[in-house]
Design a protein around this motif. Structure first.
Motif, mmCIF file in Angstrom:
data_model
loop_
_atom_site.group_PDB
_atom_site.id
_atom_site.type_symbol
_atom_site.label_atom_id
_atom_site.label_comp_id
_atom_site.label_asym_id
_atom_site.label_seq_id
_atom_site.Cartn_x
_atom_site.Cartn_y
_atom_site.Cartn_z
ATOM 1 N N GLY A 15 0.794 -1.215 0.000
ATOM 2 C CA GLY A 15 0.000 0.000 0.000
ATOM 3 C C GLY A 15 0.828 1.267 0.000
ATOM 4 N N GLY A 16 2.126 1.138 0.232
ATOM 5 C CA GLY A 16 3.006 2.283 0.277
ATOM 6 C C GLY A 16 3.498 2.712 -1.096
ATOM 7 N N SER A 17 4.416 3.669 -1.085
ATOM 8 C CA SER A 17 4.937 4.252 -2.325
ATOM 9 C C SER A 17 6.458 4.321 -2.301
ATOM 10 N N LEU A 18 7.030 4.302 -3.490
ATOM 11 C CA LEU A 18 8.462 4.520 -3.685
ATOM 12 C C LEU A 18 8.652 5.267 -4.985
ATOM 13 N N ARG A 19 9.724 6.023 -5.051
ATOM 14 C CA ARG A 19 10.087 6.708 -6.287
ATOM 15 C C ARG A 19 11.487 6.278 -6.685
ATOM 16 N N GLN A 118 16.874 -2.862 -5.826
ATOM 17 C CA GLN A 118 15.931 -3.815 -5.230
ATOM 18 C C GLN A 118 14.734 -3.087 -4.624
ATOM 19 N N VAL A 119 13.553 -3.568 -4.945
ATOM 20 C CA VAL A 119 12.320 -3.109 -4.322
ATOM 21 C C VAL A 119 11.670 -4.308 -3.636
ATOM 22 N N THR A 120 11.431 -4.189 -2.360
ATOM 23 C CA THR A 120 10.802 -5.255 -1.595
ATOM 24 C C THR A 120 9.552 -4.710 -0.924
ATOM 25 N N VAL A 121 8.422 -5.350 -1.190
ATOM 26 C CA VAL A 121 7.146 -4.935 -0.621
ATOM 27 C C VAL A 121 6.692 -6.010 0.357
ATOM 28 N N SER A 122 6.585 -5.632 1.600
ATOM 29 C CA SER A 122 6.164 -6.593 2.623
ATOM 30 C C SER A 122 4.646 -6.605 2.702
ATOM 31 N N SER A 123 4.113 -7.813 2.837
ATOM 32 C CA SER A 123 2.642 -7.954 2.875
ATOM 33 C C SER A 123 2.128 -7.995 4.296
#
Length: 123
Positions: A15-19, A118-123
């Motif tokens: 649900g978060g964001s990154l640029r 690296q982009v890591t999205v935790s659930s």
């Protein structure tokens, strides 16, 4: 010759964001179309987004449409704004460039690549 360096990756909650940023050096940045790709563990590298040489035309993979945007400036930078991130977006993200007005959606359509971030999205 074009050198590309990605930055901005990291760990973010679902649900978060990154640029992400991609900074180019070498030949004239404005002569190159740009793209973003990603590769998850055990999977092939896949198209995410592309932007034309002029910056006026963009295109996205269906999986990110409506959540990601791509832009570029005149200072040799390209950006990928990623919103509403999902666990499935976890991957190494690569920027790529090709001489011309607009690149394709295949890995083979691009000549120059960054080292990835690296982009890591935790659930």
């Amino acid at each position: 010759q074009v050198q590309l360096v990605e930055s901005g990756g990291g760990l973010v909650q679902a649900g978060g964001s990154l640029r992400l940023s991609c900074t180019a050096s070498g030949r004239t940045f404005s002569s190159y179309a740009m793209g973003w790709f990603r590769q998850a563990p055990g999977k092939e590298r896949e198209f995410v987004a592309r932007i034309s040489r002029s910056g006026r035309i963009t295109d996205f993979a269906d999986s990110v449409k409506g959540r990601f945007t791509v832009s570029r400036d005149n200072a040799k930078n390209m950006y990928l704004q990623m919103n509403s991130l999902q666990h499935e977006d976890t991957a190494v993200y690569y920027c790529a460039s090709v001489l011309g007005s607009f690149g394709g959606t295949r890995v083979s359509d691009y000549d120059y690549w960054g080292q990835g971030t690296q982009v890591t999205v935790s659930s």
